[in-house]
Design an enzyme around this catalytic site. Sequence first.
Site, mmCIF file in Angstrom:
data_model
loop_
_atom_site.group_PDB
_atom_site.id
_atom_site.type_symbol
_atom_site.label_atom_id
_atom_site.label_comp_id
_atom_site.label_asym_id
_atom_site.label_seq_id
_atom_site.Cartn_x
_atom_site.Cartn_y
_atom_site.Cartn_z
ATOM 1 N N LYS A 145 17.654 21.160 -12.059
ATOM 2 C CA LYS A 145 16.902 19.913 -12.236
ATOM 3 C C LYS A 145 17.694 18.775 -12.859
ATOM 4 C CE LYS A 145 12.694 19.535 -12.231
ATOM 5 N NZ LYS A 145 11.806 18.816 -11.355
ATOM 6 N N SER A 186 16.277 20.546 -17.147
ATOM 7 C CA SER A 186 15.102 21.362 -17.422
ATOM 8 C C SER A 186 15.525 22.600 -18.185
ATOM 9 C CB SER A 186 14.438 21.744 -16.099
ATOM 10 O OG SER A 186 13.701 22.935 -16.249
ATOM 11 N N HIS A 218 0.828 -1.225 0.000
ATOM 12 C CA HIS A 218 0.000 0.000 0.000
ATOM 13 C C HIS A 218 0.856 1.267 0.000
ATOM 14 C CE1 HIS A 218 -3.496 -2.548 1.094
ATOM 15 N NE2 HIS A 218 -2.596 -3.191 1.804
ATOM 16 N N GLU A 254 10.448 7.711 -16.722
ATOM 17 C CA GLU A 254 9.100 8.200 -17.021
ATOM 18 C C GLU A 254 8.612 7.709 -18.380
ATOM 19 O OE1 GLU A 254 9.439 12.273 -14.375
ATOM 20 O OE2 GLU A 254 9.950 12.320 -16.489
#
Length: 475
Positions: free
Chosen positions: A282, A276, A155, A289
């Site tokens: 970043k 970025s 969970h 992803e």
Amino acid sequence: MALWGGRFSESPADSVFALSRSVQFDWRLAPYDIVSSIAHLDVLESSGLLPKADCMQIRSALTNLFNEVKGGKFLPSPIDEDVHSALERGLTEKIGAVGSAIRAGRSRNDQVTTDLKLYLIDNMLDIAKSVLHLQEALLAKSMEYVDAIAPGFTHLQHAQPISFGHELAKHAVSLERDLSRISDWMVRTSTSPLGSGALSGSSLPISPEITAKRLGFNSVAQNSIDAVSDRDYVAEALFIIAMIGLHLSRIGEEWSIWSTTEFGWAQLDDAYSTGSSIMPQKKNPDVAELARGKAGRFIGNLTGLLTVLKGLPFAYNRDLQEDKEMLFDSVENLLLLLPPLSGMIATTNFNREKMRMAAPLGFTLATEIADYLVRKGVTFAEAHDAAGQCVKVAESRNCELHELTATDLKSAHLELVNDVLKLLNVEVAIAARTTSNGTAPKSVVLQIAKLRSNSILTTKWVDAEIQKFIGTMTL
Ligand code: ARG
């Protein structure tokens, strides 16, 4: 060049030609189409249907065409409808009308599905090879971190401490299932549709057994009507790809979450992360992803094909042309994704200290208290309750389970005495889980060894199949 037209007084409207044209995507089938044409030519020749001299001429023209296609020297033109018509144009440009003799006893219906099977066998083997590399990257990392300790989750909450190598190795197991799906698929796919003609077989004395053998198939498709209509092998391949994609998406999710500042477990190599355009600080996990995101298209392509096939009448219908773009898209995207994902995994560094610190948090050792009581003959329900009491006290006092006093323990259960405290340690808890599938580092090392030996066997199988396929594609 059109492969039909005798009964028409007009050519198709431009819009119809544009709609039905497939060469812009099915050109990928060109080398396979030529190889299957040569196999077909062999049976035409051995059956005595075509004069030997013509066959020699056609064979040498097809061989030249094959090399030109491979070298990018022969390309489809705007007048070609599909890969079959483009190649027939190439053939007749070289040797004239004699080239079209090869169409005897064959239809585009059996031809296109034969080509597609060859394309897929070739590409599924490449996928298997790439999955094996990914599996190897995972197994090497698992071994590196077999004695690193982390909290395991259910969970998305801390559940029980685990060996981090165990956590990583689980992905190699799901990939092992994917690899076995590919080998099962190969067995079912290895039937040759050639000789099925348009749908009813052929009245000419051509032997489908010979073409099947020449093309490396294990047998001839049993029923010509089924053979030209069957796209199960495409659907199954799309499922296998979707399943692999789904597994990769779960890897992607873990890497993304582990590399957040909040977790701070995974440090990605610069070569496998991106920056970025506005925020100079970043470092983003784009590979992870995209692994997560591409699963969407794989599942979409599978669903798309199943929807095309649902309720489709027999035998060939042009709807079947819609199988290709979805298939090419899935195959090519998976082949694009696997190498950088392996690279990302192989180059990630994990923060052992941070994972170790997090391992006991959230009372992940509460099960140790319950198991301790069970070993003393207490029923699990009672033991579970007592361990729950301990958690309650520790939570209210804002301390860890091993910081409970003898009185705390006794009031939770009379059988709970101080020697339970030495069990409330993540290393001890992990080392105790020695079942063959458990998280004790000793067990995990054996699991990794087993996965490795299976992957060696699979690599041998894939390499042998690739060699066999290279033989099929060699003229
Ligand atoms: N381009 C077609 C396809 O991909 C080839 C088969 C055409 N057959 C036909 N009967 N029109 O399905």
